[in-house]
Motif scaffolding. Structure first.
Motif, PDB file in Angstrom:
ATOM      1  N   GLN A 100      41.820  41.122  41.361  1.00 57.71           N
ATOM      2  CA  GLN A 100      43.266  40.695  41.162  1.00 57.71           C
ATOM      3  C   GLN A 100      44.085  41.754  41.787  1.00 57.71           C
ATOM      4  O   GLN A 100      43.991  42.894  42.007  1.00 57.71           O
ATOM      5  N   VAL A 101      45.104  41.083  42.604  1.00 51.66           N
ATOM      6  CA  VAL A 101      46.209  41.923  43.320  1.00 51.66           C
ATOM      7  C   VAL A 101      47.277  41.089  43.098  1.00 51.66           C
ATOM      8  O   VAL A 101      47.424  39.758  42.983  1.00 51.66           O
ATOM      9  N   ILE A 153      44.150  49.270  45.655  1.00 46.95           N
ATOM     10  CA  ILE A 153      43.512  48.153  46.103  1.00 46.95           C
ATOM     11  C   ILE A 153      42.895  48.288  47.559  1.00 46.95           C
ATOM     12  O   ILE A 153      41.832  48.153  47.778  1.00 46.95           O
ATOM     13  N   ILE A 185      39.767  38.521  47.147  1.00 52.21           N
ATOM     14  CA  ILE A 185      40.983  38.703  46.197  1.00 52.21           C
ATOM     15  C   ILE A 185      41.523  37.584  45.548  1.00 52.21           C
ATOM     16  O   ILE A 185      41.356  36.386  46.075  1.00 52.21           O
ATOM     17  N   TYR A 221      44.811  36.497  44.043  1.00 49.74           N
ATOM     18  CA  TYR A 221      46.287  37.071  43.908  1.00 49.74           C
ATOM     19  C   TYR A 221      47.060  36.385  42.837  1.00 49.74           C
ATOM     20  O   TYR A 221      46.559  35.221  42.096  1.00 49.74           O
ATOM     21  N   ASN A 268      48.587  40.337  52.392  1.00 52.83           N
ATOM     22  CA  ASN A 268      47.520  39.862  52.678  1.00 52.83           C
ATOM     23  C   ASN A 268      47.003  40.102  53.993  1.00 52.83           C
ATOM     24  O   ASN A 268      45.800  40.401  54.137  1.00 52.83           O
ATOM     25  N   ILE A 319      39.996  34.569  49.731  1.00 44.41           N
ATOM     26  CA  ILE A 319      41.266  34.664  48.783  1.00 44.41           C
ATOM     27  C   ILE A 319      41.420  33.519  47.941  1.00 44.41           C
ATOM     28  O   ILE A 319      41.029  32.275  48.346  1.00 44.41           O
TER      29      ILE A 319
END
Length: 974
Positions: free
Chosen positions: A57-58, A70, A82, A84, A96, A109
């Motif tokens: 998770q970002v 990260i 990732i 988001y 990104n 993503i």
């Protein structure tokens, strides 16, 4: 040998590992995909392979410290992807691009964007929730929704959208699914989810069905605990698993496994996300799923409480999952899996199976040719007009009428309605109220404050119909949605004494709170409190649109899934976007610059502008102020002096009625309808010639001249007083009263006036003085009262009136002039035309005030051949008869009352309208035109006579009104 084994493994993964389905991750160029996957995989270390199993998770809203963490995870553990979460689109795109540049293998993503990117990001578009979509019959609209969301994801560099949610929400108390579900019917959920998935994956974004094996029938939240699903295996197979079977066969790319305790599927008590019997035994083997399998977030308590950090990751992988989503500790998880690999607990084949699927997905979404996310116009691209148009169409098809005693919806017979609106809830219903006001007179009665029920009841005594809206926050699908006990008491009490239309801008389960519904005439479920939902619901209530939706869930025993009462539109004006009626928004918006030039160049202080096509108002804007020096900006409910538009909006429709009744015909002579004309030079003038301006009548007469003092040129004391009395009872302006008996002089002057020397077209106001007298004598009523009861009130034209100073605040009336030649004061709320003023403000040729929206209603009624709002006001043949030019030549273009397009080079239009079109213009700057061939109505209202009407008419000289008309026609798409 290693290459051979790898090739065989890829073949098995791609084509025949399970007989029920094929691999949905295969690209069209499968050989090139295989070559890329093998090449990348063969070049990876064990650590890099295991890293591919992780999606971290970002948040683009995170601070620099978190972002450095990260970066460290990417560099150290070579994660595969990732997911988001919170932030903004531009921040996310920049971040990104930075993270992708750091990663040896491009990152996969993902995002939770069930109803669009706005589920996680600000400044992005929110589409309706699944519960709303579940009410829609047309699955093509659901497919379009999936495609639009997919296009947004792809534009932002998102490859996986964790949607659609295919949980079947059979438990109204479900705290986490609810609005995220398409409903409780397995077939409806499956159909909608399949359509959504297809649209999204056609846009190039991979879908994800969740939460396997089914999170719809629980009252617990797996974010906080481990919910238990106590149903039998047979029930789960036939209900919860049903959507997965269908979607897998239709090419579903991935599945997310929930954290649930399902004893009938695995008696060990292990969460479903960590259960090999569930993940491998059911999902992979029984259902034959070959796409990617994600765990739900491993930070959720439903999984995190089960075992120590890191061990959960290993258990999830051994269970059969491919991607560990949001691990509590990537480093510990990777270490555990590497350790198990080195011990032989995890084979190379098992690792390759998942990693190669991840690489296949990366190839399929184009990461073998990775390109950074472009920042130019990013926010604009994620908030398109086409998205608004789709949202509007979705709401038109979703809003559900569940009760309609006495067919109260759509509201008709507006002249009989005394309407009030009561808004309940903790969110605004202002958009709903303003949309209701477009259709008729309605008052807002405040509620939802403590101890005010008696006051509310007292205020409602003046009304016979009450529209009640329950408005709750539209920010997320988890917001509170229920009525309070007080609100239920109020509704039930109001319904005992009034007709009630109850509109719920929340999910359908709120209906369960209503116990005594027999007294409520109509109940609508509008699902959400968005602006478009509120506007659309108002249109359904008044019949501009028909109701189409069906309940996606049951709400107690009274309202059953699948129910919905369809209604038929009654052809009132609706409100929409230009593209939905074949017009171009950008071209149409060029009107703005012309209107602004008119205001900035002091051609008029302000303007109201409206364009409608195919029964939809698609442009409605205001420009400027009431006056050049004032601060009052023109608003939608401000009204203008329409001047000569009065002719076709007041006198003409009443005359058309009389023609239909056989009281007169177009060849009826003046001497027949008014016997005093028998001895005049106008005895043989007919209605046809008179209204065609082809009867040798003089254009006008300055009647007021003779009432001015010959020396001061001000109102003579012989004719005027500053106070009202029986002898001086004609109010021509504020505190200025004309002698009562002088009104009788005007018809006599007209009757005795000389005719023009030769027969030719000559525009004249005289016919409307004459016809006003005839109509009022025939009915023994004033023109003001007649037009209100026959047309304005039934049409809902509640802003249209004579003498507005008597009825509304002067703040809502646009002034027309500072009179320095007759009344010597600002003229506001009193008719500008002097002859009409001398008739107590009620002229057949002038005197009506209105706003653009109301004028459009009357013109739309004409356009629809006399039909509007479920009522036939005039026969189509009558409208056609009066919309005909009987004396057409290069000098006379007039119909019967209506102006018509020019036959020569100059005239009242842009020259680009059809010959069947019709309209009129007014001295104060007003103009309206309707074109049956293009189904188009155009209204332009202005007060170009302010502060003085002396001098040149710049609006006319600069062709402002017809230039705008030309731009309207240029905006029509071929």
């Amino acid at each position: 040998m290693r290459y051979l084994v790898s090739s065989i493994l890829f073949f098995l993964i791609s084509f025949c590992a399970f007989s029920q389905s094929i691999n949905p991750l295969l690209a069209k160029d499968v050989e090139a995909q295989k070559k890329w996957v093998d090449s990348v995989y063969n070049g990876m270390t064990l650590q890099e392979k295991v890293g591919q199993l992780y999606m971290v998770q970002v948040m683009s809203s995170q601070n620099a410290t978190k972002q450095r963490e990260i970066i460290d995870i990417i560099n150290k553990h070579h994660i595969g992807g990732i997911i988001y979460s919170l932030g903004g689109p531009v921040r996310q795109a920049k971040l990104n691009n930075e993270l992708q540049a750091l990663s040896k293998i491009p990152l996969l993503i993902g995002m939770d964007a069930e109803w669009g990117l706005s589920m996680r990001l600000d400044s992005t578009y929110a589409f309706p929730w699944n519960m709303t979509l579940g009410a829609i019959k047309n699955k093509a609209l659901i497919e379009q929704t999936g495609k639009h969301i997919g296009e947004h994801c792809k534009r932002l560099g998102v490859h996986f959208n964790f949607a659609p949610d295919v949980d079947i929400n059979t438990n109204p108390d479900n705290p986490i699914i609810g609005n995220r579900s398409f409903g409780e019917d397995r077939d409806n959920v499956t159909e909608k989810a399949s359509a959504f998935m297809k649209g999204m994956q056609d846009a190039g974004v991979l879908g994800n069905a969740k939460h396997f094996p089914g999170h719809g029938d629980t009252n617990q939240d797996s974010h906080k605990t481990l919910p238990s699903i106590s149903f039998t295996e047979k029930r789960i197979d036939s209900i919860e698993l049903y959507p997965y079977k269908k979607l897998i066969n239709n090419g579903l790319a991935s599945v997310m496994v929930a954290h649930l305790n399902v004893p009938s599927l695995d008696a060990s008590g292990v969460p479903s996300s960590l259960s090999k019997p569930i993940v491998t035994g059911i999902l992979k083997e029984k259902l034959g799923f070959q796409g990617l399998i994600f765990t739900d977030a491993l930070t959720m308590k439903g999984a995190a409480n089960f075992d120590e950090v890191g061990a959960i990751d290993l258990a999830a992988f051994k269970a059969g999952n491919d991607v560990m989503l949001m691990s509590e500790d990537v480093e510990k998880g990777v270490s555990k899996i590497v350790e198990a690999y080195n011990k032989g607990d995890i084979t190379e084949e098992r690792l390759a199976y998942s990693v190669k699927k991840i690489l296949q997905a990366k190839y399929k979404v184009g990461l073998h040719n990775y390109e950074p996310v472009g920042l130019y116009n990013l926010t604009k691209d994620l908030n398109r007009l086409s998205d608004d148009m789709l949202y509007e169409e979705l709401m038109e098809n979703a809003i559900t009428l569940v009760q309609n005693r006495l067919n109260v919806v759509p509201i008709q017979n507006l002249e009989q309605q005394k309407l009030a609106y009561v808004g309940l809830g903790d969110a605004s219903g202002e958009v709903f109220f303003n949309a209701l006001k477009r259709y008729t007179k309605i008052h807002k009665i405040e509620a939802d404050t403590p101890n005010n029920f008696e006051d509310l009841t007292s205020k409602l005594q003046a009304y016979n119909t009450v529209i009640i809206g329950l408005h709750r926050s539209n920010d997320s699908p988890w917001k509170p949605y229920k009525f309070t006990n007080d609100q239920i008491t109020w509704i039930e009490s109001i319904a005992k004494t009034h007709k009630v239309i109850l509109d719920l801008f929340v999910k359908p389960y709120a209906l369960m709170d209503l116990k005594n519904i027999d007294d409520i005439e109509s109940i609508l479920v509008s699902y959400q409190n968005s602006d478009i939902a509120q506007e659309t619901s108002a249109e359904i209530i008044f019949g501009a649109l028909g109701a189409k939706g069906n309940l996606p869930v049951s709400a107690g025993d009274q309202f059953v899934v699948g129910e919905g009462l369809p209604t038929v539109a009654v052809k009132r004006l609706g409100y929409s976007f230009p593209e939905r009626v074949g017009m171009n928004s950008e071209k149409l918006n060029r009107i703005d610059s012309v209107a602004k030039v008119a205001v900035d160049s002091m051609m008029t202080p302000g303007i109201q502008l409206l364009v409608a096509r195919e029964g939809k108002v698609i442009y409605n804007k205001n420009f400027g102020k009431h006056t050049y020096k004032g601060d009052e900006k023109v608003d939608y409910d401000d009204i203008y002096d329409l001047a000569s538009l009065t002719k076709i909006l007041s006198t003409l429709p009443l005359l058309m009625e009389l023609e239909e009744q056989g009281v007169i015909n177009l060849d009826t002579k003046l001497s027949t309808i008014l016997p005093e004309y028998k001895s005049s030079n106008k005895t043989n003038v007919t209605i046809k010639t008179m209204l065609s301006h082809y009867a040798r009548l003089r254009p006008w007469e300055p009647f007021y001249y003779k009432t001015l003092d010959s020396v001061t040129r001000r109102p003579s004391e012989k004719y005027y007083r500053n106070k009202r009395s029986e002898a001086f009872n004609v109010e021509v302006a504020k505190n200025l009263y004309l002698r009562t008996d002088y009104q009788d002089s005007l018809p006599e002057i007209i009757k005795d006036s000389e005719l023009l020397s030769r027969l030719r077209y000559r525009y004249s106001d005289f016919p409307y003085y004459i016809l006003k007298k005839f109509i009022e004598q025939h009915y023994d009523q004033s023109l003001e009262d007649l037009i209100q009861t026959h047309f304005y009130k039934p049409l809902g034209a509640n802003y249209t009136m004579y003498n507005p100073y008597k009825r509304i605040s002067g703040k809502k009336i646009i002034p027309t002039e500072i009179d320095d030649y007759y009344r010597y004061q600002e003229v506001r709320g009193y008719v500008h035309d002097m002859g009409a003023a001398m008739q107590n403000g009620v002229g057949g040729h002038a005197g009506v005030f209105s706003n653009a929206n109301d004028v459009a209603k009357i013109m739309q009624m004409y356009l629809q051949k006399g039909f509007y709002g479920g009522k036939q006001y005039l026969k189509p043949s009558t409208v056609d008869k009066f919309n005909t030019c009987y004396f057409c030549d290069n000098y006379n273009r007039r119909g019967i009352g209506f102006d018509k397009p020019q036959l020569g080079e100059s005239g009242p239009t842009c020259g680009c309208v059809s010959m069947s079109s019709f309209g009129h213009s007014g001295f104060t700057g007003t103009y309206t035109w309707a074109d049956p061939e293009e189904e188009l109505v155009y209204v332009f209202l202005a007060n170009r006579t302010y502060p003085t009407s002396a001098g040149k008419n710049l609006l006319l000289r600069e062709n402002i009104r017809t230039e705008i008309q030309r731009l309207i026609y240029e905006a029509i798409e071929d």
